[in-house]
Design a protein around this motif. Structure first.
Motif, short mmCIF file in Angstrom:
data_model
loop_
_atom_site.label_atom_id
_atom_site.label_comp_id
_atom_site.label_asym_id
_atom_site.label_seq_id
_atom_site.Cartn_x
_atom_site.Cartn_y
_atom_site.Cartn_z
N GLY A 9 28.04 -87.21 7.55
CA GLY A 9 28.04 -88.58 8.04
C GLY A 9 26.72 -88.89 8.72
N ARG A 10 26.68 -89.95 9.48
CA ARG A 10 25.45 -90.33 10.17
C ARG A 10 25.05 -89.31 11.22
N TYR A 11 26.04 -88.71 11.89
CA TYR A 11 25.73 -87.77 12.96
C TYR A 11 26.67 -86.58 13.00
N VAL A 12 27.51 -86.44 11.97
CA VAL A 12 28.46 -85.34 11.91
C VAL A 12 28.52 -84.75 10.50
N MET A 13 29.11 -83.55 10.45
CA MET A 13 29.51 -82.93 9.19
C MET A 13 31.03 -82.88 9.25
N GLU A 100 41.32 -82.60 9.51
CA GLU A 100 39.91 -82.82 9.31
C GLU A 100 39.17 -82.07 10.41
N VAL A 101 38.10 -81.39 10.02
CA VAL A 101 37.22 -80.70 10.96
C VAL A 101 35.92 -81.48 10.97
N ILE A 102 35.48 -81.85 12.16
CA ILE A 102 34.27 -82.65 12.32
C ILE A 102 33.36 -81.94 13.31
N ALA A 103 32.13 -81.67 12.91
CA ALA A 103 31.16 -81.01 13.79
C ALA A 103 29.93 -81.89 13.96
N ILE A 104 29.41 -81.90 15.15
CA ILE A 104 28.17 -82.63 15.41
C ILE A 104 27.06 -82.06 14.52
N LEU A 110 19.75 -82.87 18.37
CA LEU A 110 18.50 -82.36 18.93
C LEU A 110 17.30 -83.22 18.56
N GLY A 111 17.50 -84.12 17.61
CA GLY A 111 16.46 -85.08 17.27
C GLY A 111 16.18 -86.05 18.41
N LEU A 112 17.11 -86.13 19.37
CA LEU A 112 16.91 -86.97 20.54
C LEU A 112 15.93 -86.34 21.53
N ALA A 113 15.73 -85.04 21.40
CA ALA A 113 14.87 -84.31 22.34
C ALA A 113 13.41 -84.52 22.01
N SER A 114 12.56 -84.20 22.96
CA SER A 114 11.13 -84.41 22.75
C SER A 114 10.38 -83.16 22.30
N VAL A 124 18.80 -74.27 12.14
CA VAL A 124 19.56 -73.01 12.13
C VAL A 124 20.99 -73.24 12.62
N VAL A 125 21.14 -73.96 13.71
CA VAL A 125 22.48 -74.24 14.25
C VAL A 125 23.28 -75.06 13.23
N ALA A 126 22.65 -76.02 12.59
CA ALA A 126 23.35 -76.83 11.58
C ALA A 126 23.85 -75.98 10.43
#
Length: 137
Positions: A9-13, A100-104, A110-114, A124-126
């Motif tokens: 999705g836009r921000y989840v799997m 349904e299993v939904i994961a961030i 982490l794209g919000l981070a600088s 890797v986490v994804a």
């Protein structure tokens, strides 16, 4: 029975699984463990809404997953990142049956981070959260 393919999705799997939420939740916990994640937090949203509002809703549990080595690295790079941790994984009853299993998606989170170094860590986490979703169904 196998689940559906993983949908981004836009921000989840997300992945549908043809099993009841309690069964799927146990599978998710085991799969997270196989990937080296621990569950730090657990929120039973349905139970909370029942007790606080008297509202009956379908099963909905949020598991806060964390892999300490990754969290440590991310916090070293950007201490404010703690506001985005842990990685949430939802197990919910699907309206059409099963779960349904939904994961961030850590790439989005982490794209919000600088800190640019977080992009590799997010990937890797994804991949590991995706592997978790593959294992549950």
């Amino acid at each position: 029975m196998p689940g559906t393919d993983i949908d981004n999705g836009r921000y989840v799997m997300r992945r549908r699984v043809d099993a009841e939420p309690k069964v799927v939740e146990e599978r998710v916990r085991a799969a997270l463990g196989e990937e080296g994640f621990g569950v730090l937090t657990e929120i039973d949203v349905a139970a909370t809404l029942r007790s606080k509002l008297g509202v009956d809703t379908p099963s909905y549990v949020i598991l806060g997953a964390c892999k300490p080595t990754y969290a440590h690295r991310a916090l070293e790079l950007e201490p404010e990142l703690g506001a985005l941790l842990p990685c949430n994984v939802v197990v919910r009853a699907h309206p059409d049956g099963g779960s349904e299993v939904i994961a961030i998606d850590p790439n989005v989170m982490l794209g919000l981070a600088s800190a640019p170094e977080l992009a590799d860590l997010a990937q890797v986490v994804a991949e590991e959260l995706r592997a978790t979703l593959e294992r549950v169904g």
